[in-house]
Design an enzyme around this catalytic site. Sequence first.
Site, short mmCIF file in Angstrom:
data_model
loop_
_atom_site.label_atom_id
_atom_site.label_comp_id
_atom_site.label_asym_id
_atom_site.label_seq_id
_atom_site.Cartn_x
_atom_site.Cartn_y
_atom_site.Cartn_z
N ILE A 106 39.29 101.74 3.72
CA ILE A 106 40.45 101.35 2.80
C ILE A 106 39.80 100.46 1.76
O ILE A 106 40.14 100.66 0.74
CB ILE A 106 41.34 100.52 3.63
CG1 ILE A 106 41.83 101.39 4.92
CG2 ILE A 106 42.51 100.27 2.49
CD1 ILE A 106 42.82 100.34 5.88
N THR A 140 46.95 94.00 10.00
CA THR A 140 47.64 95.56 10.55
C THR A 140 48.91 95.18 11.44
O THR A 140 48.96 94.22 12.12
CB THR A 140 46.44 95.80 11.77
OG1 THR A 140 46.97 96.87 12.74
CG2 THR A 140 45.98 95.03 12.73
N ASP A 141 49.44 96.29 11.41
CA ASP A 141 50.81 96.47 12.20
C ASP A 141 50.59 96.26 13.49
O ASP A 141 51.43 95.80 14.79
CB ASP A 141 51.79 97.58 12.15
CG ASP A 141 50.87 98.86 12.48
OD1 ASP A 141 49.86 98.88 12.61
OD2 ASP A 141 51.82 100.07 12.27
N GLU A 142 49.28 96.50 14.22
CA GLU A 142 49.04 96.42 15.45
C GLU A 142 49.02 94.96 16.28
O GLU A 142 49.07 94.83 17.33
CB GLU A 142 47.39 96.75 15.81
CG GLU A 142 47.35 98.35 15.68
CD GLU A 142 46.07 98.94 15.92
OE1 GLU A 142 45.60 98.58 17.17
OE2 GLU A 142 45.54 99.71 15.36
N TYR A 192 40.76 93.88 19.51
CA TYR A 192 40.84 94.09 18.21
C TYR A 192 42.21 93.59 17.51
O TYR A 192 42.12 92.60 16.89
CB TYR A 192 40.85 95.57 17.91
CG TYR A 192 41.38 96.08 16.28
CD1 TYR A 192 40.79 95.39 15.32
CD2 TYR A 192 42.67 96.76 16.31
CE1 TYR A 192 41.24 95.60 14.00
CE2 TYR A 192 43.03 97.05 15.14
CZ TYR A 192 42.50 96.22 13.83
OH TYR A 192 42.91 96.65 12.63
N LYS A 219 42.68 90.19 15.16
CA LYS A 219 43.32 90.15 13.65
C LYS A 219 44.59 89.32 13.59
O LYS A 219 44.88 88.70 12.76
CB LYS A 219 44.07 91.77 13.57
CG LYS A 219 42.81 92.59 13.23
CD LYS A 219 41.92 92.47 11.97
CE LYS A 219 42.54 92.52 10.67
NZ LYS A 219 41.74 92.42 9.54
N ASN A 223 46.45 104.05 8.24
CA ASN A 223 45.94 104.75 7.04
C ASN A 223 45.24 106.06 7.22
O ASN A 223 44.77 106.10 8.25
CB ASN A 223 45.05 103.74 6.23
CG ASN A 223 45.84 102.81 5.47
OD1 ASN A 223 45.45 102.37 4.19
ND2 ASN A 223 46.61 102.00 5.99
N PRO A 275 39.68 116.15 21.11
CA PRO A 275 40.37 115.24 22.44
C PRO A 275 41.22 114.40 22.01
O PRO A 275 41.28 113.40 21.08
CB PRO A 275 38.72 114.32 22.41
CG PRO A 275 38.12 114.45 21.40
CD PRO A 275 38.39 115.65 20.70
N GLY A 293 45.63 100.45 27.72
CA GLY A 293 46.59 99.65 26.84
C GLY A 293 47.03 100.49 25.55
O GLY A 293 47.37 99.68 24.53
#
Length: 343
Positions: free
Chosen positions: A12, A125-127, A153, A157, A183, A208, A278
């Site tokens: 990005i 991030t939306d995570e 992760y 963030k 993205n 995969p 998860g």
Amino acid sequence: MNIVVTGGAGFIGSNFVYYELAHHPEDKIICYDALTYAGNLETLDEAMKNDNFVFIKGDITNRDEVEKLFVEQKPDIVVNFAAESHVDRSIENPDIFLRTNILGTGVLMDACRKHGIKRYHQVSTDEVYGDLPLDRPDLFFTETTNLHTSSPYSASKASADLLVMAYHRTYGLPTSISRCSNNYGPYHFPEKLIPLMIINALHDKKLPVYGTGENVRDWLYVEDHCSAIDLIIRKGKAGDLFNIGGHNEKRNIDVVKIILKALGKPESLIEHVTDRKGHDRRYAIDPTKIREALGWQPATKFEDGIKKTIDWYLTHRSWWEHVISGDYQAYYQKMYGSRETIE
């Protein structure tokens, strides 16, 4: 203006570099990147030809290097893309995520405070919101959704976001934060879903797919994301927080099938593998706030964006062939080679 783009040799970040050079030729763009596994200097070949572009190799966690950057380049704005970003890697080794994503953010903001910067922008991030149930398509993430992280992760963030908010409130640092959905587009590192599937399909290798592939993501074409950040840093207010979404929700399995169809490859190449630990079920962003405040909305439909993305990978084979010929091969084998196939 002088704009420092950290992590500008990544996916990005590099697209943002090119966006700024094209839309704001009056500005100087300084790319600051440690060139870790996901940072590729070849990505910036065209930018290097621009007199208003400078590349500096450096680590955002190194205070001495960051101080030198600020003294020599005198940035007006810092846009922080620099981050460890792959969920699987964070599960394998959380430490580097905590160091880069949290400590690195603090180091950058300390330098911004010292040198009186006009804006520090954190690319998030939306995570950080966790996930949404698959059976509630009416639910979306908004800027007031509670943080509920699922992986090291996303936790790193979210921690960085909270640190940015604290620096704004405590020190009055002029900050802004954007939280984006998934993205896709040019220069996407080959470990991520879309480029991985394109490249495997081109080689007639198995594709995969985690679990049943029913997990849903809201896909945002990278140029649309860049245009949103550009608006935020130039017209947004200090302290702003915006969600940036593509309004393009797709199941992972459907994305894979779209790629196979576009490349004329059979769906028999799909191989369902043991699910990620998860694994978030659904991401979906409500971008109403940024639309109403800054007039931004995504311009690229997924059907158009995925075609442009596939075409880019077809015409830039040397770029991704160089990427996958190194350490990535060993990582790919580690992550997927030992996973149990699901019938």
